[in-house]
Structure formats: C-alpha cells, structure tokens
Write a protein that holds these residues in place. Sequence first.
Motif, PDB file in Angstrom:
ATOM      1  N   GLU A 117     -45.035   7.786  -0.346  1.00  0.00           N
ATOM      2  CA  GLU A 117     -44.404   6.782  -0.415  1.00  0.00           C
ATOM      3  C   GLU A 117     -43.609   7.099  -1.850  1.00  0.00           C
ATOM      4  O   GLU A 117     -42.153   7.085  -1.841  1.00  0.00           O
ATOM      5  CB  GLU A 117     -45.107   5.338  -0.823  1.00  0.00           C
ATOM      6  CG  GLU A 117     -44.112   4.178  -1.123  1.00  0.00           C
ATOM      7  CD  GLU A 117     -43.716   3.419   0.051  1.00  0.00           C
ATOM      8  OE1 GLU A 117     -42.493   3.344   0.095  1.00  0.00           O
ATOM      9  OE2 GLU A 117     -44.491   3.360   1.035  1.00  0.00           O
ATOM     10  N   GLN A 118     -44.373   7.773  -2.774  1.00  0.00           N
ATOM     11  CA  GLN A 118     -43.633   8.094  -4.038  1.00  0.00           C
ATOM     12  C   GLN A 118     -42.354   9.265  -3.833  1.00  0.00           C
ATOM     13  O   GLN A 118     -41.553   9.416  -4.350  1.00  0.00           O
ATOM     14  CB  GLN A 118     -44.691   8.638  -5.013  1.00  0.00           C
ATOM     15  CG  GLN A 118     -45.492   7.401  -5.372  1.00  0.00           C
ATOM     16  CD  GLN A 118     -46.630   7.931  -6.250  1.00  0.00           C
ATOM     17  OE1 GLN A 118     -47.246   8.570  -5.913  1.00  0.00           O
ATOM     18  NE2 GLN A 118     -46.752   7.116  -7.321  1.00  0.00           N
ATOM     19  N   ALA A 119     -43.214  10.281  -2.848  1.00  0.00           N
ATOM     20  CA  ALA A 119     -42.122  11.426  -2.490  1.00  0.00           C
ATOM     21  C   ALA A 119     -40.810  10.810  -1.802  1.00  0.00           C
ATOM     22  O   ALA A 119     -39.846  11.405  -2.222  1.00  0.00           O
ATOM     23  CB  ALA A 119     -43.120  12.521  -1.480  1.00  0.00           C
ATOM     24  N   LEU A 120     -40.959   9.990  -0.953  1.00  0.00           N
ATOM     25  CA  LEU A 120     -39.780   9.263  -0.291  1.00  0.00           C
ATOM     26  C   LEU A 120     -38.736   8.909  -1.175  1.00  0.00           C
ATOM     27  O   LEU A 120     -37.712   9.093  -1.096  1.00  0.00           O
ATOM     28  CB  LEU A 120     -40.254   8.381   0.726  1.00  0.00           C
ATOM     29  CG  LEU A 120     -39.226   7.818   1.456  1.00  0.00           C
ATOM     30  CD1 LEU A 120     -38.320   8.638   2.384  1.00  0.00           C
ATOM     31  CD2 LEU A 120     -39.674   6.730   2.292  1.00  0.00           C
ATOM     32  N   GLY A 121     -39.493   8.088  -2.375  1.00  0.00           N
ATOM     33  CA  GLY A 121     -38.657   7.511  -3.526  1.00  0.00           C
ATOM     34  C   GLY A 121     -37.989   8.670  -4.063  1.00  0.00           C
ATOM     35  O   GLY A 121     -36.843   8.343  -4.606  1.00  0.00           O
ATOM     36  N   TYR A 122     -38.902   9.820  -4.440  1.00  0.00           N
ATOM     37  CA  TYR A 122     -38.058  10.846  -5.346  1.00  0.00           C
ATOM     38  C   TYR A 122     -36.934  11.534  -4.626  1.00  0.00           C
ATOM     39  O   TYR A 122     -36.004  11.777  -5.297  1.00  0.00           O
ATOM     40  CB  TYR A 122     -39.218  11.882  -5.520  1.00  0.00           C
ATOM     41  CG  TYR A 122     -38.835  13.106  -5.984  1.00  0.00           C
ATOM     42  CD1 TYR A 122     -38.651  13.030  -7.808  1.00  0.00           C
ATOM     43  CD2 TYR A 122     -38.845  14.153  -5.591  1.00  0.00           C
ATOM     44  CE1 TYR A 122     -38.413  14.088  -8.291  1.00  0.00           C
ATOM     45  CE2 TYR A 122     -38.291  15.366  -6.253  1.00  0.00           C
ATOM     46  CZ  TYR A 122     -38.145  15.449  -7.495  1.00  0.00           C
ATOM     47  OH  TYR A 122     -37.657  16.414  -8.306  1.00  0.00           O
ATOM     48  N   VAL A 123     -36.913  11.828  -3.252  1.00  0.00           N
ATOM     49  CA  VAL A 123     -35.802  12.527  -2.686  1.00  0.00           C
ATOM     50  C   VAL A 123     -34.638  11.297  -2.296  1.00  0.00           C
ATOM     51  O   VAL A 123     -33.576  11.759  -2.028  1.00  0.00           O
ATOM     52  CB  VAL A 123     -36.508  13.265  -1.482  1.00  0.00           C
ATOM     53  CG1 VAL A 123     -37.432  14.032  -1.792  1.00  0.00           C
ATOM     54  CG2 VAL A 123     -36.967  12.105  -0.194  1.00  0.00           C
ATOM     55  N   ARG A 124     -35.073  10.033  -2.221  1.00  0.00           N
ATOM     56  CA  ARG A 124     -34.174   9.107  -1.969  1.00  0.00           C
ATOM     57  C   ARG A 124     -33.312   8.669  -3.177  1.00  0.00           C
ATOM     58  O   ARG A 124     -32.049   8.174  -3.017  1.00  0.00           O
ATOM     59  CB  ARG A 124     -34.725   7.882  -1.337  1.00  0.00           C
ATOM     60  CG  ARG A 124     -34.946   8.146   0.215  1.00  0.00           C
ATOM     61  CD  ARG A 124     -35.374   6.900   0.792  1.00  0.00           C
ATOM     62  NE  ARG A 124     -34.543   5.825   0.696  1.00  0.00           N
ATOM     63  CZ  ARG A 124     -34.583   4.275   1.000  1.00  0.00           C
ATOM     64  NH1 ARG A 124     -35.941   4.131   0.533  1.00  0.00           N
ATOM     65  NH2 ARG A 124     -33.533   3.936   0.939  1.00  0.00           N
ATOM     66  N   THR A 125     -34.056   8.564  -4.455  1.00  0.00           N
ATOM     67  CA  THR A 125     -33.287   7.949  -5.565  1.00  0.00           C
ATOM     68  C   THR A 125     -31.888   8.829  -5.782  1.00  0.00           C
ATOM     69  O   THR A 125     -32.105   9.989  -5.867  1.00  0.00           O
ATOM     70  CB  THR A 125     -34.188   7.991  -6.723  1.00  0.00           C
ATOM     71  OG1 THR A 125     -33.527   6.935  -7.488  1.00  0.00           O
ATOM     72  CG2 THR A 125     -34.516   9.334  -7.091  1.00  0.00           C
ATOM     73  N   ARG A 126     -30.785   8.006  -6.312  1.00  0.00           N
ATOM     74  CA  ARG A 126     -29.636   8.656  -6.753  1.00  0.00           C
ATOM     75  C   ARG A 126     -29.436   8.515  -7.968  1.00  0.00           C
ATOM     76  O   ARG A 126     -29.057   9.234  -8.822  1.00  0.00           O
ATOM     77  CB  ARG A 126     -28.667   8.203  -5.659  1.00  0.00           C
ATOM     78  CG  ARG A 126     -27.221   8.834  -5.757  1.00  0.00           C
ATOM     79  CD  ARG A 126     -26.240   8.696  -4.969  1.00  0.00           C
ATOM     80  NE  ARG A 126     -24.886   9.056  -5.184  1.00  0.00           N
ATOM     81  CZ  ARG A 126     -23.987   8.853  -4.198  1.00  0.00           C
ATOM     82  NH1 ARG A 126     -24.175   8.684  -2.995  1.00  0.00           N
ATOM     83  NH2 ARG A 126     -22.710   9.554  -4.539  1.00  0.00           N
ATOM     84  N   TYR A 127     -29.362   7.087  -8.432  1.00  0.00           N
ATOM     85  CA  TYR A 127     -28.873   7.020  -9.862  1.00  0.00           C
ATOM     86  C   TYR A 127     -29.785   6.961 -10.897  1.00  0.00           C
ATOM     87  O   TYR A 127     -29.309   6.988 -12.014  1.00  0.00           O
ATOM     88  CB  TYR A 127     -28.058   5.479  -9.611  1.00  0.00           C
ATOM     89  CG  TYR A 127     -27.045   5.292  -8.559  1.00  0.00           C
ATOM     90  CD1 TYR A 127     -25.674   6.151  -8.796  1.00  0.00           C
ATOM     91  CD2 TYR A 127     -27.148   4.749  -7.551  1.00  0.00           C
ATOM     92  CE1 TYR A 127     -24.795   6.054  -8.039  1.00  0.00           C
ATOM     93  CE2 TYR A 127     -26.080   4.688  -6.287  1.00  0.00           C
ATOM     94  CZ  TYR A 127     -25.018   5.247  -6.646  1.00  0.00           C
ATOM     95  OH  TYR A 127     -23.830   5.303  -5.812  1.00  0.00           O
ATOM     96  N   ALA A 128     -30.976   6.973 -10.431  1.00  0.00           N
ATOM     97  CA  ALA A 128     -32.071   7.156 -11.573  1.00  0.00           C
ATOM     98  C   ALA A 128     -32.182   8.517 -12.210  1.00  0.00           C
ATOM     99  O   ALA A 128     -32.869   8.444 -13.115  1.00  0.00           O
ATOM    100  CB  ALA A 128     -33.302   6.341 -10.964  1.00  0.00           C
ATOM    101  N   LEU A 129     -31.938   9.452 -11.511  1.00  0.00           N
ATOM    102  CA  LEU A 129     -31.972  10.890 -12.111  1.00  0.00           C
ATOM    103  C   LEU A 129     -30.818  11.547 -11.829  1.00  0.00           C
ATOM    104  O   LEU A 129     -29.882  11.275 -10.980  1.00  0.00           O
ATOM    105  CB  LEU A 129     -33.117  11.310 -11.023  1.00  0.00           C
ATOM    106  CG  LEU A 129     -34.706  10.946 -11.317  1.00  0.00           C
ATOM    107  CD1 LEU A 129     -35.612  11.705 -10.202  1.00  0.00           C
ATOM    108  CD2 LEU A 129     -34.905  11.462 -12.823  1.00  0.00           C
TER     109      LEU A 129
END
Length: 461
Positions: free
Chosen positions: A191-203
């Motif tokens: 779940e966290q890995a999916l968020g990591y590769v999907r997030t765009r504006y937070a990183l």
Amino acid sequence: MSVALTFVLVATTLAAYAYYRSIEGSLRRLPFEVGPSRPPETGALNVLLVGSDSREGDNKQYGPKSQGLGERTDTIMLLHISPNRDKATMISFPRDSMVAIPECEGRNGATLPGGIRQINSAFNDGGINCTIRTLESLTNIKINHFVKVDFTGFKGIVDAIGGIEICLPKPVNDPKAKLVLPAGKHVVNGEQALGYVRTRYALGDGSDLSRIQRQQVFLTQVLAKVTDGGLLTDPVSLNGFLRSAAAAVTVDSELTLDRMLEIANSVKGLTAKELKGITVPVEPYPPDKNRVQFSQPAAKNFFESVRNDVEVTATPAPGKSAAPKIEHEQVRVQVLNGTGEQGKAVQVADELAAQGFAVIEVGNAPTTGTTAIRYAKKDAQDGPAYADAVATRLSKDKRTPVAGKVKPVNAQPYASKVAKLPDGPIIQLVIGTDWPGVRVQSAIPDSLKDKVVDANTNPCL
C-alpha cells in the motif's frame, strides 16, 4: 512502474522454477493485434509495460467515482534488453507528452482518427494495441510483448517480496496517494509503495518527470533485492511472489509460459547494475505549458541509438571457455569500399575510429553485394577473435568473419587516432552494397548520460 517490477521479477525467477506451470492459468491475456506494417527485428527484446488505473473490482478504493469509466494509464515504459541480453534500459514516456497518434480501432470498435494528442490517450481511448502502434510509429522500435498491471496487483507483488526500502527527503502527507510517512528511510509494504510511486505533488518538483525518476529508482531497488536478497533461493517466498504476479498482470497472447522461461533463461545474469532508467528527452509544448513534446533532434537520436544499441558476442559452446575479449584499440583495420559510392571507405573508417579501432588504411575493392570481415589465412589462430570484434560493431545480423583477404585498389594510409598502433592481425572490412551500418556504442547517448537512473543514483529523491 508496477508493470516494470512485475516483468523483471517474473523473468528473473521463472527460469529456476519451471514446475510452476499451474500458475499460467492465472494469467489474463489479450490478443496482439497491431497490423502488418511494423518496424524490423533487431535481436533486442522490447516489452511494453503499462500501469492501469482501472477502479473496477478491488481497485475501487482508489476512486469509487471512477468506476465504470474504463481504464487510463499514467505509466508507460519500454523495457529494452540488448540483443546479447547483458544490458537493460527502462525507457519512460511522460504521460503529458503531446505526440502524433496514428489511426486506431477504439475500445468501442469505432475508428479513432489520427492526430496530435496526449500520449496516454492512445491507451485510454484505443487500448493496448493502439498504444503499441503509437510507440512503434514514434520510435521505429518493434515491441515484442506487453505487460499490464493494476493497483491491487502492484500491492500484492510488493508484499510478496517483503517490501522495499525507500528514502524520503522530507515528510510526506498525501491523502490522495494514501501515503503518510516521516522523512528518512523506510521499508514500505504494498500500500505504501503504491502511494510512493503514485504521489506527484508531495515529492520532487511536482512534475511527472520527477515522479518518473522516482519510479525508476524504485525499480532498481526492487531488482537489487530480488537478485541479492534471497528470493530466488526461498521456495516459499518465491511461490508467494509468482502467484501474486500471475494474478496481477495481463499479458499478450504470445507471452506464453514457455516464452517467459526462454526470456528468463536468457536474462538470468542481469542484475541491478545492468539496469539503466532514462526518460525520453522532452521540452515544453508551446500551446499548453502543462504539456511537453519530444525534444528534437535529441529524441530522434536517442531512439536511433536504442535501435542500434549494443555489442553482440558469441556464447561459448558447452565445455569451451570464452575467448579473451579483444578491445577495439587492439584491432588494426583496413577499410575497403566495394559499393562504388564515393567516399564510403573514409566515412566508415571515421565511424570505426570513433569507437576506438586502430584504422590504418582506406581504399577500394571490386564491387560486391556482400559486406565481409576478413583476416589473413596465416592468422588462422588469432584472426577470428580480432575480426569478431569488428563484426559485433555492425548493425543487423552478426556476420561471420572469413579467412582470406581481397586485393585492395588505391589503398591510402589513414591517420589513426590510436596513440600507439597495436600488434596482432590486420582485419580487412570490405563494404558491400548491403552495408548495414556501424552500431552506436550505447543505447543512451552522451548527451543524456546525466539523466540516467541506475543502482548508484541517490534514492532520496
């Protein structure tokens, strides 16, 4: 991103556990229907990797309001594995790229007109086969297979390999991507890995290009864990991974288990060190500052480099040791023009010299239809190895060097760029009218080397 992870892991594990044929029944397949007009084969393996954001079934938690609206993609990658299966390049196509999309059959069966549109619309409107047609028309690179995976499948794969370590340069709180973590290193679950590769504006800088770079870093971390982390020698963990991977992906109908095993066996020596990530060169799209377009001539030159990429060497026969590698600067070359085209010998000599060969003479030869690499009969012991070093630098099918030279016409000295001329056989390259060209040395031009993501890239992006 997730599909890249899936294919690399399947390829590196199936070879050792062929008895998992029962898993093949879990794979979903789609026909490979892109029409007869396609780029030529080069010996490389090119696999299209697409991430689907379908919200159907178990994926509805990532956007229930999008249920029933089909599927889109934010991730389009081309995994390019060299003809000798010793190098891999992961090419990312930014989703915001405005490109020429050819006429395709739409998902509803209607004809989609060609035109300039965002690259991911080829998948959104025309499905996987339209995406393949689009990429082949843009790159002139033939795509051999495709793999598609959705959100739930990605999570299951990451969980099956015990999570992956990531590094955050700052705290992240992105409810949309379902990622909330403090700064620093973390081993993340699916779940966290999916968020990591999907997030765009937070990183990063908030761009799709920044997200692509982070995805490529994540993939190198995955491959490093698979090849060095014991998965291949742990039947229980491997079983869990294989079953998760098979349930997660949709592949083309030609990617059978036997084909997967064939591919896996050919790439079993690949490690994270051989994987390079690169994004197609882009620049702002003038009509819309939120979009990009391929930067020319950089993109054209890059695709040409990929098509012609790497050195191909013969595999030693069982029981025989490999011959010592002959470096380019060890080989003296005489280049003869048998095409009748004025200046061809000097042109080819310059290209070989640029790759380090000690070119010593240029001249002409009787007109011939067949390009040949020759060595003197007296050099029967060492000649083939030295000639082979030249043969591997020619494009298309590798040519077998032959014994016996032809008599040159009007041979002239060539100003070699090698500081000290080597000893050893003089190899004769006779250029025929079928001249295939000289391969470039790398799939990634020097102008893009600073954009490469590999095992040495700082993971704290």
